[in-house]
Motif scaffolding. Structure first.
Motif, PDB file in Angstrom:
ATOM      1  N   ALA A  19      -0.200  -5.054  -5.231  1.00 34.54           N
ATOM      2  CA  ALA A  19      -1.541  -4.766  -4.699  1.00 34.54           C
ATOM      3  C   ALA A  19      -1.462  -4.387  -3.225  1.00 34.54           C
ATOM      4  O   ALA A  19      -2.131  -3.459  -2.766  1.00 34.54           O
ATOM      5  CB  ALA A  19      -2.446  -5.984  -4.881  1.00 34.54           C
ATOM      6  N   PHE A  20      -0.610  -5.069  -2.503  1.00 36.31           N
ATOM      7  CA  PHE A  20      -0.444  -4.815  -1.070  1.00 36.31           C
ATOM      8  C   PHE A  20       0.109  -3.408  -0.829  1.00 36.31           C
ATOM      9  O   PHE A  20      -0.335  -2.699   0.067  1.00 36.31           O
ATOM     10  CB  PHE A  20       0.500  -5.881  -0.499  1.00 36.31           C
ATOM     11  N   PHE A  24      -2.565  -1.148   0.836  1.00 41.11           N
ATOM     12  CA  PHE A  24      -2.319  -1.095   2.268  1.00 41.11           C
ATOM     13  C   PHE A  24      -1.080  -0.295   2.687  1.00 41.11           C
ATOM     14  O   PHE A  24      -1.185   0.677   3.413  1.00 41.11           O
ATOM     15  CB  PHE A  24      -2.239  -2.503   2.859  1.00 41.11           C
TER      16      PHE A  24
ATOM     17  N   PHE B  98      -3.228 -15.577  -6.408  1.00 42.40           N
ATOM     18  CA  PHE B  98      -1.973 -14.872  -6.142  1.00 42.40           C
ATOM     19  C   PHE B  98      -1.470 -15.043  -4.710  1.00 42.40           C
ATOM     20  O   PHE B  98      -0.277 -15.180  -4.487  1.00 42.40           O
ATOM     21  CB  PHE B  98      -2.098 -13.387  -6.492  1.00 42.40           C
ATOM     22  N   THR B  99      -2.369 -15.023  -3.728  1.00 42.14           N
ATOM     23  CA  THR B  99      -1.855 -15.132  -2.355  1.00 42.14           C
ATOM     24  C   THR B  99      -1.366 -16.542  -2.043  1.00 42.14           C
ATOM     25  O   THR B  99      -0.473 -16.706  -1.230  1.00 42.14           O
ATOM     26  CB  THR B  99      -2.897 -14.721  -1.296  1.00 42.14           C
ATOM     27  N   LEU B 120       5.048  -8.131   7.505  1.00 39.23           N
ATOM     28  CA  LEU B 120       4.202  -7.025   7.038  1.00 39.23           C
ATOM     29  C   LEU B 120       2.773  -7.511   6.768  1.00 39.23           C
ATOM     30  O   LEU B 120       1.796  -6.853   7.117  1.00 39.23           O
ATOM     31  CB  LEU B 120       4.785  -6.407   5.764  1.00 39.23           C
ATOM     32  N   PHE B 121       2.667  -8.675   6.149  1.00 36.08           N
ATOM     33  CA  PHE B 121       1.336  -9.233   5.873  1.00 36.08           C
ATOM     34  C   PHE B 121       0.576  -9.486   7.181  1.00 36.08           C
ATOM     35  O   PHE B 121      -0.595  -9.158   7.309  1.00 36.08           O
ATOM     36  CB  PHE B 121       1.441 -10.538   5.074  1.00 36.08           C
ATOM     37  N   SER B 124      -0.573  -6.268   8.729  1.00 31.10           N
ATOM     38  CA  SER B 124      -1.722  -5.612   8.079  1.00 31.10           C
ATOM     39  C   SER B 124      -3.052  -6.149   8.592  1.00 31.10           C
ATOM     40  O   SER B 124      -4.075  -5.489   8.502  1.00 31.10           O
ATOM     41  CB  SER B 124      -1.637  -5.783   6.567  1.00 31.10           C
ATOM     42  N   MET B 125      -3.025  -7.370   9.145  1.00 32.19           N
ATOM     43  CA  MET B 125      -4.281  -7.962   9.625  1.00 32.19           C
ATOM     44  C   MET B 125      -4.863  -7.195  10.809  1.00 32.19           C
ATOM     45  O   MET B 125      -6.063  -7.224  11.032  1.00 32.19           O
ATOM     46  CB  MET B 125      -4.069  -9.420  10.052  1.00 32.19           C
ATOM     47  N   MET B 136      -6.200   5.458   1.268  1.00 32.28           N
ATOM     48  CA  MET B 136      -6.365   4.383   0.300  1.00 32.28           C
ATOM     49  C   MET B 136      -7.342   4.794  -0.799  1.00 32.28           C
ATOM     50  O   MET B 136      -7.084   4.568  -1.981  1.00 32.28           O
ATOM     51  CB  MET B 136      -6.858   3.118   1.006  1.00 32.28           C
ATOM     52  N   LEU B 153      -8.031  -5.298  -7.574  1.00 37.94           N
ATOM     53  CA  LEU B 153      -6.649  -5.137  -7.132  1.00 37.94           C
ATOM     54  C   LEU B 153      -6.598  -4.664  -5.669  1.00 37.94           C
ATOM     55  O   LEU B 153      -5.790  -5.133  -4.872  1.00 37.94           O
ATOM     56  CB  LEU B 153      -5.928  -4.132  -8.028  1.00 37.94           C
ATOM     57  N   ILE B 154      -7.512  -3.745  -5.329  1.00 38.13           N
ATOM     58  CA  ILE B 154      -7.571  -3.254  -3.951  1.00 38.13           C
ATOM     59  C   ILE B 154      -7.902  -4.407  -2.996  1.00 38.13           C
ATOM     60  O   ILE B 154      -7.287  -4.568  -1.944  1.00 38.13           O
ATOM     61  CB  ILE B 154      -8.654  -2.160  -3.806  1.00 38.13           C
ATOM     62  N   LEU B 156      -7.338  -7.527  -3.511  1.00 42.27           N
ATOM     63  CA  LEU B 156      -6.176  -8.417  -3.430  1.00 42.27           C
ATOM     64  C   LEU B 156      -5.198  -7.882  -2.387  1.00 42.27           C
ATOM     65  O   LEU B 156      -4.719  -8.625  -1.530  1.00 42.27           O
ATOM     66  CB  LEU B 156      -5.494  -8.532  -4.802  1.00 42.27           C
ATOM     67  N   GLY B 157      -4.945  -6.597  -2.433  1.00 41.54           N
ATOM     68  CA  GLY B 157      -4.006  -6.008  -1.487  1.00 41.54           C
ATOM     69  C   GLY B 157      -4.504  -6.066  -0.055  1.00 41.54           C
ATOM     70  O   GLY B 157      -3.750  -6.323   0.873  1.00 41.54           O
ATOM     71  N   PHE B 158      -5.805  -5.849   0.114  1.00 38.19           N
ATOM     72  CA  PHE B 158      -6.378  -5.843   1.456  1.00 38.19           C
ATOM     73  C   PHE B 158      -6.575  -7.242   2.006  1.00 38.19           C
ATOM     74  O   PHE B 158      -6.460  -7.465   3.204  1.00 38.19           O
ATOM     75  CB  PHE B 158      -7.724  -5.120   1.436  1.00 38.19           C
ATOM     76  N   ALA B 160      -4.720  -9.715   1.241  1.00 38.33           N
ATOM     77  CA  ALA B 160      -3.431 -10.415   1.224  1.00 38.33           C
ATOM     78  C   ALA B 160      -2.995 -10.840   2.617  1.00 38.33           C
ATOM     79  O   ALA B 160      -2.512 -11.956   2.800  1.00 38.33           O
ATOM     80  CB  ALA B 160      -2.367  -9.545   0.568  1.00 38.33           C
ATOM     81  N   VAL B 164      -2.362 -14.719   2.770  1.00 42.21           N
ATOM     82  CA  VAL B 164      -0.970 -15.170   2.719  1.00 42.21           C
ATOM     83  C   VAL B 164      -0.618 -15.878   4.022  1.00 42.21           C
ATOM     84  O   VAL B 164       0.005 -16.942   4.025  1.00 42.21           O
ATOM     85  CB  VAL B 164      -0.005 -13.988   2.470  1.00 42.21           C
TER      86      VAL B 164
END
Lengths: 280, 286
Positions: A19-20, A24, B98-99, B120-121, B124-125, B136, B153-154, B156-158, B160, B164
């Motif tokens: 997903a990341f 992103f 998940f996170t 990386l996480f 992204s913040m 995107m 899902l988007i 979740l990715g954003f 994350a 996390v």
């Protein structure tokens, strides 16, 4: 245990990672690449070097948005934090109903930007109608409208953080200052403020990055009017992408510049907090 | 002498507190009045709202619930409400599940790869949404994620990055012994995680849930770009109330504003303690 856990990568880390990547990481890398190309969709990109950046900085509206954003951010950060800190000092005295007050002041923070924008558009236009104008009549109205709106939204939030900071000061210290004959202002300057410095740093940077990245409120309150004079950076980038065909590349270049500016703010904060931690 | 002095200073603090109390009451009224004004106007005819927004509805201007009926019909508000609830609830649930697992995994498994992931996480913040907005939404389109399921899902990715980061921060603070004991007793990592670790993560999970719920419920731009043409969440519906010429039914807008605010206020009053604590904790860590 670590070895055992390692085998479970697919269950524990993979879903988040996929997903990341999709939401992103891949778009981020693509975004940087596309800022050096000319394109209308992601698949028809042609390399053009720094053209987009030249185009972006030659764009009056972009520079205007940058200036407006900076001005707005400075005023917003100062006003929000002054009010929030003052209210926090009032609410940390033993006064009846502090919890209720806290609840009320914090509430606007939960309301979404679009809703906030329309609420204040109604009120500000309601005042301005007495002078025969609306909020999009002059950029001045939009500017102060946004300032009032964001004060209303963020004061309660910052106040909560300041309250937590003030309450963590040991009472003996304040008492000792009093016994030593320090005046109220001196106590505030030499005891309270140094000890709530971490909270102040957090609040300054929260309001700073919040103001700098503002979008929804800007869109709903003035939508940039009159003639994009109150567009902030985020809104200008959006308009470049979706309102000016042929400017997608310039839009992406603006976005990269925007990212770098936000990155500098975040990095400064990191360095400052690190240094503070070392000192203490 | 000493006693009267004390008495006097006591009285003066009392008076001061009273003055502050009154000031705070007035300030509270000021803070609540914008919402109250919107509520008033939602019961007025649409042509009276812009003209006299600060007057109570009277015989001439009062229209009952007509604005509500009108507004709900115009933008299919019930549907929008449903999409907003669906997307918020399932995105937040997915993010928490998940996170938190990922946060635990990358904290407990120490390799180059996991530490790169961690950075990386965190990175992204700080990236503003506009940076990835275009690419995107195109990617989501190509992968057919442009529906209320795909957008989860988007999110979740954003989400994350922050999530996390907060989970792994908390995992670092809990001793590893319990987990090792469980694994010696024959628990596999899944059992260890769901029976031992996750229950300990609960306070952080509440904070992460609140922060993400506030963000996703109010989010406008991301859902507008990804699913906005077909599925309109509440903020999108509000924005789409403007017709093609930019003119707006003010009555309908007032009614929809009230309908957007009421669920938030109810939710806030029910769990305000968690919300205030969570937001403060999130601010300190973010």
């Amino acid at each position: 245990m670590e070895k055992n856990l390692k085998k479970y990568f697919a269950i524990f880390a993979l879903p988040t990672l996929i997903a990341f990547l999709i939401a992103f990481l891949i778009p981020f890398i693509l975004g940087i690449v596309l800022s050096f190309t000319e394109f209308t969709t992601v698949t028809d990109a042609k390399f053009v070097g720094l053209d987009n950046y030249v185009k972006a900085f030659a764009d009056r509206e972009f520079l205007n948005a940058l200036w407006f954003t900076v001005k707005y951010t400075v005023v917003a950060v100062i006003t929000i934090n002054l009010f929030a800190f003052t209210m926090a000092t009032l609410l940390t005295r033993k006064i009846k109903g502090t919890n209720l007050f806290r609840t009320v002041f914090f509430m606007p923070n939960l309301i979404g930007g679009i809703v906030l924008g329309y609420i204040w558009q109604l009120i500000i236009n309601g005042v301005l109608i007495n002078f025969g104008v609306t909020i999009t009549y002059s950029a001045k109205y939009g500017f102060w409208g946004l300032i009032i709106l964001m004060n209303w939204q963020l004061i309660g939030y910052m106040m909560i953080i300041y309250i937590a900071g003030i309450q963590s000061i040991p009472e003996e210290l304040v008492e000792a200052a009093k016994i030593d004959g320090a005046s109220k202002i001196n106590t505030l300057r030499h005891v309270t403020i140094p000890l709530v410095m971490p909270a102040i740093t957090i609040c300054l940077f929260l309001t700073l990055s919040n103001s700098f990245k503002l979008f929804d409120q800007n869109l709903a309150l003035t939508a940039g009017g009159p003639s994009n004079k109150t567009s902030m950076l985020a809104l200008d980038i959006f308009n470049t992408f979706y309102g000016r065909p042929g400017y997608e590349g310039a839009g992406q270049a603006k976005a990269v510049v925007f990212f770098i500016l936000v990155g500098i703010i975040a990095f400064t904060q990191l360095v400052l907090t690190r240094r503070k931690e070392v000192e203490s | 002498m000493n006693n009267t002095n004390k008495q006097r200073s006591f009285n003066s603090t009392k008076l001061k507190h009273f003055v502050i109390f009154i000031a705070l009451v007035l300030l509270s009224i000021l803070f609540l009045s914008p919402i109250f004004i919107v509520l008033l106007n939602s019961f007025k005819g649409k042509f009276f709202i812009s003209e006299t927004p600060f007057l109570f509805p009277n015989k001439e201007t009062y229209v009952g619930i007509a604005n509500y009926v009108n507004g709900i019909r115009k933008v299919e508000f019930i549907k929008a409400f449903g999409y907003s609830v669906f997307i918020t609830v399932f995105s937040v649930g997915t993010i928490i599940l998940f996170t938190s697992m990922t946060g635990w995994y990358i904290t407990r498994v120490k390799t180059k790869f996991t530490s790169i992931l961690y950075y990386l996480f965190v990175f992204s913040m700080i990236v503003p949404f506009q940076m990835v907005m275009f690419t995107m939404s195109k990617t989501a389109n190509m992968l057919h994620l442009d529906n209320p399921f795909g957008i989860i899902l988007i999110y979740l990715g954003f989400g994350a990055g922050l999530s996390v980061f907060m989970f792994s921060g908390f995992v670092k603070s809990i001793p590893i012994d319990v987990e090792e004991a469980a694994s010696i007793d024959g628990c596999n990592p899944l059992q260890t995680y769901f029976l031992i670790v996750f229950p300990m993560l609960k306070p952080t999970a509440v904070t992460v849930a609140i922060l993400n719920a506030m963000w996703i419920w109010n989010d406008y731009l991301l859902p507008n770009l990804v699913i906005g043409t077909e599925y309109k969440t509440i903020p999108i519906a509000l924005q789409k109330l403007k017709d093609a010429y930019g003119s707006v039914d003010m009555g309908a807008r007032m009614a929809l504003l009230v309908l957007s605010i009421v669920p938030i206020i109810i939710f806030y009053l029910i769990c305000q303690k968690h919300i205030i604590k969570g937001v403060a904790a999130g601010a300190v860590k973010g």
